[in-house]
Design a protein around this motif. Sequence first.
Motif, mmCIF file in Angstrom:
data_model
loop_
_atom_site.group_PDB
_atom_site.id
_atom_site.type_symbol
_atom_site.label_atom_id
_atom_site.label_comp_id
_atom_site.label_asym_id
_atom_site.label_seq_id
_atom_site.Cartn_x
_atom_site.Cartn_y
_atom_site.Cartn_z
ATOM 1 N N LYS A 19 70.150 -6.834 60.974
ATOM 2 C CA LYS A 19 70.308 -7.878 59.551
ATOM 3 C C LYS A 19 69.751 -9.092 59.671
ATOM 4 O O LYS A 19 69.138 -9.545 58.708
ATOM 5 C CB LYS A 19 71.379 -8.113 58.865
ATOM 6 C CG LYS A 19 72.453 -8.773 59.794
ATOM 7 C CD LYS A 19 73.988 -8.972 58.854
ATOM 8 C CE LYS A 19 74.644 -7.890 58.738
ATOM 9 N NZ LYS A 19 76.091 -7.873 58.049
ATOM 10 N N THR A 20 69.553 -9.674 60.656
ATOM 11 C CA THR A 20 69.082 -11.233 60.913
ATOM 12 C C THR A 20 67.623 -11.205 60.370
ATOM 13 O O THR A 20 67.274 -12.352 59.855
ATOM 14 C CB THR A 20 69.112 -11.784 61.892
ATOM 15 O OG1 THR A 20 68.505 -10.937 62.998
ATOM 16 C CG2 THR A 20 70.761 -11.828 62.483
ATOM 17 N N ALA A 21 66.623 -10.447 60.518
ATOM 18 C CA ALA A 21 65.409 -10.213 59.903
ATOM 19 C C ALA A 21 65.125 -9.942 58.575
ATOM 20 O O ALA A 21 63.772 -9.905 58.030
ATOM 21 C CB ALA A 21 64.380 -9.737 61.047
ATOM 22 N N TRP A 22 66.102 -9.806 57.918
ATOM 23 C CA TRP A 22 66.224 -9.200 56.539
ATOM 24 C C TRP A 22 65.568 -10.246 55.816
ATOM 25 O O TRP A 22 65.966 -11.423 55.662
ATOM 26 C CB TRP A 22 67.466 -8.883 55.986
ATOM 27 C CG TRP A 22 67.589 -8.101 54.718
ATOM 28 C CD1 TRP A 22 66.893 -7.097 54.295
ATOM 29 C CD2 TRP A 22 68.942 -8.408 53.729
ATOM 30 N NE1 TRP A 22 67.462 -6.584 53.073
ATOM 31 C CE2 TRP A 22 68.434 -7.085 52.843
ATOM 32 C CE3 TRP A 22 69.878 -9.002 53.832
ATOM 33 C CZ2 TRP A 22 69.383 -7.028 51.840
ATOM 34 C CZ3 TRP A 22 70.698 -8.834 52.792
ATOM 35 C CH2 TRP A 22 70.506 -7.785 51.657
ATOM 36 N N TYR A 44 71.628 -14.912 51.057
ATOM 37 C CA TYR A 44 72.834 -14.218 50.403
ATOM 38 C C TYR A 44 72.217 -13.132 49.307
ATOM 39 O O TYR A 44 71.279 -13.451 48.625
ATOM 40 C CB TYR A 44 73.819 -14.907 50.050
ATOM 41 C CG TYR A 44 74.653 -15.915 50.689
ATOM 42 C CD1 TYR A 44 75.825 -15.534 51.252
ATOM 43 C CD2 TYR A 44 73.856 -17.211 50.953
ATOM 44 C CE1 TYR A 44 76.486 -16.411 52.129
ATOM 45 C CE2 TYR A 44 74.745 -18.197 51.933
ATOM 46 C CZ TYR A 44 75.960 -17.619 52.429
ATOM 47 O OH TYR A 44 76.361 -18.611 53.202
ATOM 48 N N GLU A 45 72.557 -11.810 49.425
ATOM 49 C CA GLU A 45 72.286 -11.119 48.303
ATOM 50 C C GLU A 45 73.443 -10.069 47.953
ATOM 51 O O GLU A 45 73.979 -9.461 48.715
ATOM 52 C CB GLU A 45 70.937 -10.221 48.715
ATOM 53 C CG GLU A 45 70.462 -9.481 47.516
ATOM 54 C CD GLU A 45 69.405 -8.557 48.021
ATOM 55 O OE1 GLU A 45 69.143 -7.282 47.588
ATOM 56 O OE2 GLU A 45 68.450 -8.916 48.469
ATOM 57 N N ALA A 46 73.879 -10.010 46.637
ATOM 58 C CA ALA A 46 74.775 -8.903 46.264
ATOM 59 C C ALA A 46 74.105 -7.532 46.377
ATOM 60 O O ALA A 46 73.118 -7.419 46.075
ATOM 61 C CB ALA A 46 75.072 -9.420 44.780
ATOM 62 N N VAL A 71 78.746 -7.986 49.290
ATOM 63 C CA VAL A 71 77.644 -9.024 49.553
ATOM 64 C C VAL A 71 77.159 -8.992 51.047
ATOM 65 O O VAL A 71 77.888 -8.973 51.960
ATOM 66 C CB VAL A 71 78.158 -10.373 49.121
ATOM 67 C CG1 VAL A 71 76.914 -11.345 49.606
ATOM 68 C CG2 VAL A 71 78.666 -10.397 47.820
ATOM 69 N N GLU A 72 75.693 -9.124 51.198
ATOM 70 C CA GLU A 72 75.158 -8.828 52.435
ATOM 71 C C GLU A 72 74.267 -10.397 52.599
ATOM 72 O O GLU A 72 74.151 -11.228 51.694
ATOM 73 C CB GLU A 72 74.292 -8.050 52.720
ATOM 74 C CG GLU A 72 75.013 -6.553 53.324
ATOM 75 C CD GLU A 72 75.554 -7.132 54.905
ATOM 76 O OE1 GLU A 72 75.340 -8.127 55.200
ATOM 77 O OE2 GLU A 72 76.071 -6.000 55.356
ATOM 78 N N GLY A 73 73.639 -10.594 53.688
ATOM 79 C CA GLY A 73 73.027 -11.645 54.022
ATOM 80 C C GLY A 73 72.384 -11.901 55.360
ATOM 81 O O GLY A 73 72.669 -10.920 56.096
ATOM 82 N N LEU A 93 78.955 -13.575 57.240
ATOM 83 C CA LEU A 93 77.854 -14.622 56.330
ATOM 84 C C LEU A 93 78.360 -16.167 56.612
ATOM 85 O O LEU A 93 78.502 -16.690 55.359
ATOM 86 C CB LEU A 93 77.844 -13.985 54.725
ATOM 87 C CG LEU A 93 77.761 -12.582 54.503
ATOM 88 C CD1 LEU A 93 77.298 -12.353 53.185
ATOM 89 C CD2 LEU A 93 76.678 -12.051 55.412
ATOM 90 N N VAL A 94 78.509 -16.511 57.562
ATOM 91 C CA VAL A 94 78.924 -17.879 57.555
ATOM 92 C C VAL A 94 78.136 -18.351 58.857
ATOM 93 O O VAL A 94 77.781 -17.667 59.810
ATOM 94 C CB VAL A 94 80.403 -18.164 58.212
ATOM 95 C CG1 VAL A 94 80.891 -17.337 59.303
ATOM 96 C CG2 VAL A 94 81.074 -19.711 57.956
#
Length: 847
Positions: free
Chosen positions: A496-499, A643-645, A656-658, A394-395
């Motif tokens: 995940k990038t299109a989340w 970002y989302e817990a 945490v995801e993002g 997540l950077v």
Amino acid sequence: PSDSTGNPMVMEIGEAEDDCLNNSRPPRPRRSQERGDTSQEQRRLVVWLQGLQLLFLGLIVALCAVLVYRQGKMMRKVDDDDDDGSCSCPPPAACDDDAATCSPEELDASVFAALADQIAFGDFVAMTPQADQTVQRVQNGGAATAYDGPAGFAIYDEYNPEVQFYLANAGDDSLVRDMQGDVFRFPETSNEPDDVAFALPEPPAYATPSDLYYMPILSIAALLKNGTVDCVTIVQAFIDRLAEFDPYLGIVATPLYDTALETAASFDAVIAEGFADLGPLTCIPFGVKDHHQIFDDDPTMYGSLLHAANVQTVKSSLVARLMDAGAIPIAKMMLGTFAWSSANGWGECMSPYLNGPGCGSSCGSGAGAALGALPFAISEETSGSIACPAAQNLVSGHIGSYGTLSRGGAGLLTSETDHLGWHSRYLSDFGVIMNYARTGRDALDGDTVAIPFVNPADVDPASLRVMIIVGNGTWVYDAQSASYAWDGAVRQSFSKTAWHWPERVARIKAALDAAGVAYDVFTLDEANALWSFDSRTTYFECADPRIDVMMAGGPWAQTQEFEYAFQNSKWKTSYPKNIPMKDYRYMRHCMKELGKKFLNDPVWGTYDVIIETNSALGGGYDIPSSSFEQWVRTAKTFVMDYYEALPCAHALGKTVEGAYAVLTAKPFEDHKNFYVGTLIQNAAMDAVIFPDDDAIKTAFEGRTRCPFAFYDGNADLAASCPPLNTPGGPPAPTPFGIDDACIPGSPLQHLPEAWGQEPYVAPYNMDEKVPDRALWRWDEYGPVACTAVCPFVPSFCELKGIVCDDRRLAEEPVAPLPEPTHRKLSAADRARLRQDFHDMLQDGGRL
């Protein structure tokens, strides 16, 4: 062949065939202009000559028919051959006239099988040009010469293969210069880093050194300039952060702490003398992926146990540039073994967000920057090695566009598609990093280019036009396969990038509107229709830079003679691929032609930056290969904007995801990405979540090298989380799992099971850096080390105390060499080779 300028003369497929047909026609006899002067004897001579020419032509036609017939029988035999490609018939030389039992078809198949083995396993190293012989190679203190001759391998004092297969060639490998056109041109001017001014912000609030961890680089520079902190304080703060968390995350390969503090003290002395303005990177600590040589004695290990003591004489051009600007390297960061994935010979490096591994291969760089232990970290990408660590840690990250960042002194897998970049949290810092990291023309890397860099803060927003690809992609469950699949309404990477992409696009559009940046919005299909090329375009199908094949023909070729390097890495599943030079040149020609179409497409004449969700390919065009832009090397920036817990993802409840947006610009226009990316990130800054220090320690307290206990806490997302595609739901159907290098029984496993279950200890803290129990199949290779290992990595044998004297060399031939595993030609391998041969023949080539 080459023309008078030295450039290859390219003949379109079909030209050669037409020329041969034209040239094979006999010349028609000339008829006399004056019939009355032609004697009967002359007429008989003409008729005789015509008959002779017709006879000669008939012989040629008959010979061609025989060759075509035999070739057709060979093709049919190859196609109908048994699965393993073997033939019981001995080679032609073994068949005498009296006892021959081989049909012509069997002989053809036997020759084919022998040729397949030769291409797969033959000694092609002698045909691989040595790279840049003007550069002195590693000498290992002269130890390399001790293995020259007695063991039967050529090890030269100034040409050490343990380094050679990583260093870039000092030539223009990518042909991007030949892709210039009306839209894409190389810059005609350039500037120096000191020509670009960066204004420092007002110094932020500061109380303790820990305040520096998540502070932007330019803010740290402001504190240094006004005297709030000194250089030693800055460097010590980040050293303390790395030292505290490396035992939990496993991200540091070699600390450079003592040297860094000495350098910081020298800067403080200079500043005390009144030289306060030394540039915005002065005293900024950074990390370096461990495939660069920095000093005279730091090991460059590539995540490999066998290279634990490897020291290169060729130092990193890029790191030298940053150090000249005042930045201070404080650690070399872990990478997956030989640049594959997140597991190295000592264990797996993990993400500080407790969402699984740090991904690879630049896992240490990504995790260190995300943790706040490094303001930035130099990384490298062949195919996903910056993109994936950015997604998992997540950077934000960036891959420098073609030729801007020299690879001199940095280990590579393939010269055409390896490019350097970095991970760092804030897009507002990317301009200052790029300005001082760019190397200009470097003799160690023939692909380098000097550019006129622009401070992103100086970009005129009214001059930009942006393309945004929109869509609401969802996961769709397939009952028949009992699995989920992405519906492809938008492309995404790493699941995940299109989340939450529609919500993120709304925020992006608002940020661009506020800044006065024009943009157009397209669906994936609408964007695809804008491009002037597609899958039907000439050269599309052959513009496929297969990285595993290019590795075999480039800097990594010589590892293929070193079986034990493969056994101690995930590359053990790859059979050696020595790409035929004709095939390689054909691929280069295809890449040049399609790359020129791509870089000069009218889309790039209209749009400065493309925003979407696919990490490798920007703009929605038909995909010739997932590595296409790796070769062409656009400017590619990954902007963390969500970002989302996700407490439901793991038993600890602290995951945490993002997701990040992907920005693409033409080569040499990286600054435009940085300007737009800063707008996007600033609009999402309120939603940033930093790693939880206490949760990291709880999750990895007493961890093992392969942290199975952590992965045992992964939840069944379908049972514990809200459904996919709904608020609170996870980004993907399943979480990331442990690296295959750790899994017992996996064909990719190279960490012995008992070694993987030991408590994690960093290599720099071990009494014995490479114990026998850490090495895969050492019980087989150890007894024959002087034959099978030491000639290739003499530094390893010196570290292990293995002395290849006459006594040991006399004993070793008694011990049989171990059989390679996983790398024998399978039926699928042979089938692919057959198809490759057929394709080459059909394209007008010949073996």
